[in-house]
Scaffold this motif. Structure first.
Motif, mmCIF file in Angstrom:
data_model
loop_
_atom_site.group_PDB
_atom_site.id
_atom_site.type_symbol
_atom_site.label_atom_id
_atom_site.label_comp_id
_atom_site.label_asym_id
_atom_site.label_seq_id
_atom_site.Cartn_x
_atom_site.Cartn_y
_atom_site.Cartn_z
ATOM 1 N N LEU A 1 0.803 -1.216 0.000
ATOM 2 C CA LEU A 1 0.000 0.000 0.000
ATOM 3 C C LEU A 1 0.840 1.272 0.000
ATOM 4 O O LEU A 1 0.538 2.225 -0.723
ATOM 5 C CB LEU A 1 -0.933 0.012 1.218
ATOM 6 C CG LEU A 1 -1.927 -1.151 1.307
ATOM 7 C CD1 LEU A 1 -2.742 -1.040 2.594
ATOM 8 C CD2 LEU A 1 -2.835 -1.179 0.081
ATOM 9 N N MET A 2 1.894 1.307 0.808
ATOM 10 C CA MET A 2 2.686 2.528 0.912
ATOM 11 C C MET A 2 3.958 2.253 1.703
ATOM 12 O O MET A 2 4.123 1.176 2.285
ATOM 13 C CB MET A 2 1.888 3.637 1.603
ATOM 14 C CG MET A 2 1.546 3.349 3.056
ATOM 15 S SD MET A 2 0.772 4.757 3.899
ATOM 16 C CE MET A 2 2.144 5.926 3.950
ATOM 17 N N LEU A 3 4.818 3.238 1.703
ATOM 18 C CA LEU A 3 6.027 3.225 2.523
ATOM 19 C C LEU A 3 6.041 4.475 3.378
ATOM 20 O O LEU A 3 5.811 5.578 2.880
ATOM 21 C CB LEU A 3 7.282 3.190 1.640
ATOM 22 C CG LEU A 3 8.622 3.414 2.350
ATOM 23 C CD1 LEU A 3 8.945 2.236 3.262
ATOM 24 C CD2 LEU A 3 9.740 3.633 1.338
ATOM 25 N N GLY A 4 6.274 4.300 4.661
ATOM 26 C CA GLY A 4 6.416 5.439 5.562
ATOM 27 C C GLY A 4 7.589 5.194 6.492
ATOM 28 O O GLY A 4 8.327 4.211 6.339
ATOM 29 N N SER B 1 6.176 11.975 10.256
ATOM 30 C CA SER B 1 6.205 12.707 8.996
ATOM 31 C C SER B 1 7.470 13.548 8.922
ATOM 32 O O SER B 1 7.675 14.446 9.747
ATOM 33 C CB SER B 1 4.966 13.605 8.875
ATOM 34 O OG SER B 1 5.102 14.476 7.769
ATOM 35 N N LYS C 1 -2.043 7.847 9.572
ATOM 36 C CA LYS C 1 -2.609 7.782 8.213
ATOM 37 C C LYS C 1 -4.124 7.902 8.291
ATOM 38 O O LYS C 1 -4.774 7.180 9.026
ATOM 39 C CB LYS C 1 -2.221 6.444 7.562
ATOM 40 C CG LYS C 1 -2.781 6.266 6.162
ATOM 41 C CD LYS C 1 -2.110 7.205 5.191
ATOM 42 C CE LYS C 1 -2.664 7.027 3.778
ATOM 43 N NZ LYS C 1 -4.050 7.568 3.627
ATOM 44 N N THR D 1 -5.697 4.142 0.102
ATOM 45 C CA THR D 1 -4.502 4.564 0.829
ATOM 46 C C THR D 1 -3.852 5.782 0.185
ATOM 47 O O THR D 1 -3.393 6.685 0.872
ATOM 48 C CB THR D 1 -3.492 3.404 0.897
ATOM 49 O OG1 THR D 1 -4.069 2.315 1.630
ATOM 50 C CG2 THR D 1 -2.207 3.835 1.579
ATOM 51 N N CYS D 2 -3.821 5.807 -1.128
ATOM 52 C CA CYS D 2 -3.147 6.880 -1.854
ATOM 53 C C CYS D 2 -3.990 8.159 -1.858
ATOM 54 O O CYS D 2 -5.225 8.103 -1.943
ATOM 55 C CB CYS D 2 -2.867 6.434 -3.285
ATOM 56 S SG CYS D 2 -2.027 7.669 -4.305
ATOM 57 N N HIS D 3 -3.329 9.326 -1.797
ATOM 58 C CA HIS D 3 -4.051 10.602 -1.844
ATOM 59 C C HIS D 3 -4.693 10.842 -3.202
ATOM 60 O O HIS D 3 -5.558 11.719 -3.345
ATOM 61 C CB HIS D 3 -3.109 11.768 -1.496
ATOM 62 C CG HIS D 3 -2.121 12.087 -2.565
ATOM 63 N ND1 HIS D 3 -1.001 11.321 -2.818
ATOM 64 C CD2 HIS D 3 -2.086 13.104 -3.466
ATOM 65 C CE1 HIS D 3 -0.315 11.852 -3.805
ATOM 66 N NE2 HIS D 3 -0.949 12.934 -4.222
ATOM 67 N N SER E 1 -3.459 1.791 -3.662
ATOM 68 C CA SER E 1 -2.055 1.779 -3.280
ATOM 69 C C SER E 1 -1.338 3.003 -3.821
ATOM 70 O O SER E 1 -1.720 3.551 -4.867
ATOM 71 C CB SER E 1 -1.374 0.510 -3.830
ATOM 72 O OG SER E 1 0.035 0.579 -3.692
ATOM 73 N N CYS E 2 -0.290 3.435 -3.126
ATOM 74 C CA CYS E 2 0.551 4.507 -3.635
ATOM 75 C C CYS E 2 1.374 4.046 -4.838
ATOM 76 O O CYS E 2 1.948 4.877 -5.550
ATOM 77 C CB CYS E 2 1.476 5.010 -2.533
ATOM 78 S SG CYS E 2 0.594 5.832 -1.174
ATOM 79 N N PHE E 3 1.447 2.735 -5.049
ATOM 80 C CA PHE E 3 2.126 2.161 -6.209
ATOM 81 C C PHE E 3 1.043 1.727 -7.188
ATOM 82 O O PHE E 3 0.311 0.762 -6.925
ATOM 83 C CB PHE E 3 2.996 0.975 -5.792
ATOM 84 C CG PHE E 3 4.023 1.326 -4.739
ATOM 85 C CD1 PHE E 3 5.255 1.839 -5.089
ATOM 86 C CD2 PHE E 3 3.740 1.148 -3.384
ATOM 87 C CE1 PHE E 3 6.196 2.178 -4.123
ATOM 88 C CE2 PHE E 3 4.671 1.473 -2.410
ATOM 89 C CZ PHE E 3 5.896 1.992 -2.773
#
Length: 211
Positions: free
Chosen positions: A42-45, A65, A74, A106-108, A113-115
């Protein structure tokens, strides 16, 4: 999500904070987030000690952040939180793998996914869709008609599809067998959902059986 009134961790499946190597990356560890159901990335933080502790306390994935220079849960504005399922550290103890249940995109950019092309388990996605169909019962949906027909009718369809799959294996083409197999899996997932079960429940049985 209802938050605990004390500091007792909401999730027990996670490494101890002291087992992690916080000395790398100026106290920040990369945290790769995966959908617990579909296994889509989904993402990397990044998490520091406080974000790690807050994630456990709230049961919602929280990062440090780097742009805001503060803790950031999130979905704190959008409501699209990531409900924590588990966390695991890698072999060097300097990266976290976070399994979570996303509540919304998840992605804005309103993507899952952000990917953009991150792969996911097709059967798990089908299971999630069938769960939604059972809950919402949209008109005109074949899945809705199955649920409305009751568990006896669904079980009958699984039996029919099982026979058709077996016959395809004996006297039809590979393409026919694949098509019948897909129909069988779909109807089986509907049957599981009608009994209040899921594909993940079957996977747990298979895991327990081992090889």
């Amino acid at each position: 999500m209802t938050q605990p009134q004390d500091d007792t961790p909401a999730i027990a499946i996670a490494p101890e904070a002291e087992a992690l190597d916080w000395s790398k990356g100026d106290g920040l560890l990369p945290a790769i987030v995966q959908d617990a159901a579909t296994l889509r990335v989904l993402m990397l933080g990044y998490m520091d000690r406080d974000a790690f502790a807050e994630t456990l306390r709230r049961g919602e994935v929280t990062f440090f952040s780097r742009s805001k220079q503060r803790l950031w849960t999130k979905g704190e504005q959008s409501g699209h939180v990531l409900e924590l399922v588990s966390m695991e550290m890698d072999c060097d103890a300097d990266t976290l793998l976070v399994l979570a249940t996303p509540r919304g995109p998840t992605c804005h950019l309103q993507r899952p996914s952000c990917f953009p092309t991150a792969p996911a388990g097709v059967l798990a996605e089908l299971d999630a869709l069938i769960e939604t169909r059972e809950r919402e019962r949209p008109e005109g949906s074949y899945t809705t008609r199955l649920f409305d027909g009751g568990i006896r009718r669904i079980a009958q369809k699984v039996g029919e599809e099982g026979v058709e799959t077996a016959l395809a294996a004996l006297v039809q083409t590979d393409e026919d067998l694949l098509g019948e197999g897909a129909d069988l899996l779909y109807h089986l997932i509907v049957l599981l959902r009608a009994r209040g079960l899921s594909l993940a429940d079957v996977e747990r049985v298979l895991t327990a059986r081992g090889s």
